[in-house]
Design a protein around this motif. Structure first.
Motif, PDB file in Angstrom:
ATOM      1  N   SER A 189     -20.879  -9.303  28.598  1.00 48.04           N
ATOM      2  CA  SER A 189     -21.687  -8.562  28.002  1.00 48.04           C
ATOM      3  C   SER A 189     -23.070  -8.781  29.116  1.00 48.04           C
ATOM      4  CB  SER A 189     -22.434  -9.395  26.807  1.00 48.04           C
ATOM      5  OG  SER A 189     -23.341  -8.888  26.261  1.00 48.04           O
ATOM      6  N   THR A 190     -23.125  -9.957  29.748  1.00 45.87           N
ATOM      7  CA  THR A 190     -23.972 -10.139  30.978  1.00 45.87           C
ATOM      8  C   THR A 190     -23.598  -9.192  32.045  1.00 45.87           C
ATOM      9  OG1 THR A 190     -24.442 -12.368  30.122  1.00 45.87           O
ATOM     10  CG2 THR A 190     -25.171 -11.774  32.149  1.00 45.87           C
ATOM     11  N   GLY A 244     -22.127  -6.606  31.843  1.00 49.77           N
ATOM     12  CA  GLY A 244     -22.397  -5.134  31.474  1.00 49.77           C
ATOM     13  C   GLY A 244     -23.690  -4.657  31.433  1.00 49.77           C
ATOM     14  N   LYS A 245     -24.563  -5.700  31.056  1.00 48.83           N
ATOM     15  CA  LYS A 245     -26.069  -5.331  31.236  1.00 48.83           C
ATOM     16  C   LYS A 245     -26.530  -5.205  32.635  1.00 48.83           C
ATOM     17  CE  LYS A 245     -27.145  -7.826  27.073  1.00 48.83           C
ATOM     18  NZ  LYS A 245     -27.792  -9.273  26.260  1.00 48.83           N
ATOM     19  N   LEU A 246     -26.047  -6.055  33.631  1.00 48.58           N
ATOM     20  CA  LEU A 246     -26.253  -5.992  34.975  1.00 48.58           C
ATOM     21  C   LEU A 246     -26.063  -4.620  35.489  1.00 48.58           C
ATOM     22  CD1 LEU A 246     -27.560  -7.484  37.537  1.00 48.58           C
ATOM     23  CD2 LEU A 246     -25.122  -8.540  37.735  1.00 48.58           C
ATOM     24  N   CYS A 247     -24.910  -4.156  35.104  1.00 49.38           N
ATOM     25  CA  CYS A 247     -24.275  -2.990  35.784  1.00 49.38           C
ATOM     26  C   CYS A 247     -25.252  -1.879  34.995  1.00 49.38           C
ATOM     27  CB  CYS A 247     -23.038  -2.574  35.327  1.00 49.38           C
ATOM     28  SG  CYS A 247     -21.536  -3.666  36.123  1.00 49.38           S
ATOM     29  N   ARG A 248     -25.551  -1.747  33.901  1.00 51.03           N
ATOM     30  CA  ARG A 248     -26.512  -0.611  33.573  1.00 51.03           C
ATOM     31  C   ARG A 248     -27.902  -0.800  33.929  1.00 51.03           C
ATOM     32  NH1 ARG A 248     -24.118  -2.240  28.667  1.00 51.03           N
ATOM     33  NH2 ARG A 248     -25.747  -3.702  27.972  1.00 51.03           N
ATOM     34  N   LEU A 249     -28.255  -1.904  34.195  1.00 54.30           N
ATOM     35  CA  LEU A 249     -29.572  -2.139  35.005  1.00 54.30           C
ATOM     36  C   LEU A 249     -29.499  -1.460  36.642  1.00 54.30           C
ATOM     37  CD1 LEU A 249     -30.872  -5.779  34.048  1.00 54.30           C
ATOM     38  CD2 LEU A 249     -31.988  -3.562  33.492  1.00 54.30           C
ATOM     39  N   ASN A 296     -27.270   0.798  37.576  1.00 53.44           N
ATOM     40  CA  ASN A 296     -27.045   2.463  37.429  1.00 53.44           C
ATOM     41  C   ASN A 296     -28.408   2.841  36.982  1.00 53.44           C
ATOM     42  OD1 ASN A 296     -24.403   2.313  37.804  1.00 53.44           O
ATOM     43  ND2 ASN A 296     -23.935   2.090  35.696  1.00 53.44           N
ATOM     44  N   GLU A 297     -29.422   2.454  36.113  1.00 51.80           N
ATOM     45  CA  GLU A 297     -30.689   2.715  35.857  1.00 51.80           C
ATOM     46  C   GLU A 297     -31.462   2.874  37.001  1.00 51.80           C
ATOM     47  OE1 GLU A 297     -32.192   0.523  32.453  1.00 51.80           O
ATOM     48  OE2 GLU A 297     -30.627   1.403  31.056  1.00 51.80           O
TER      49      GLU A 297
END
Length: 157
Positions: free
Chosen positions: A77-78, A80-85, A87-88
């Motif tokens: 989960s962590t 995944g959150k890092l990857c989303r950040l 990408n954003e």
């Protein structure tokens, strides 16, 4: 393992032969080991792989500053959150550099390319085939089209 059990005297703490055979058989099914001789090598392979995975998990937990007792679910989960950040952030930086108007023009040009390119490619392929038949040799390069057409023009005079 079975040989060791057969050779040892019966010990009260030792599981019986049928239980050990069932364990080995279960291992063979779980890890796709068709023969008994492949059990030890596959056990070593599984053990080595497990060690690598445990090291990777520990390294990721350290890098992400997670507690060593955190579950794999928390770790995934962590990440995944890092990857989303990331990408954003990348999308935001692209928008800053290009601007929304530039980005829309790039999208429009890509759409035009997708519309035009198949027709151009079909035309070019047909032209290459026709020129190849005329000159009785394969013309397979776009750079050869213009010289071939010039040659035809000269021959037509």
């Amino acid at each position: 393992m079975l040989e060791e059990v057969e050779n040892k005297a019966k010990d009260s703490n030792m599981p019986d032969f049928h239980i050990l055979r069932a364990i080995v058989s279960h291992f063979q099914k779980l890890f796709d080991v068709p023969s008994l001789t492949g059990v030890y090598p596959r056990m070593n392979e599984v053990y080595t792989r497990l060690g690598e995975l445990n090291n990777a998990v520990r390294n990721l937990q350290e890098l992400l500053e997670l507690d060593s007792s955190s579950s794999l679910c928390v770790l995934v989960s962590t990440v995944g959150k890092l990857c989303r950040l990331i990408n954003e952030d990348v999308n935001e930086k692209i928008m800053q550099v290009l601007g929304p108007e530039d980005l829309q023009s790039i999208i429009r040009k890509l759409e035009e390319h997708e519309e035009f390119f198949p027709a151009f490619q079909a035309f070019t392929n047909d032209l290459l085939k026709i020129l190849g038949k005329i000159f009785v040799r394969e013309i397979d390069d776009l750079d050869a089209i213009v010289p071939a057409v010039r040659k035809l023009k000269i021959l037509s005079y």
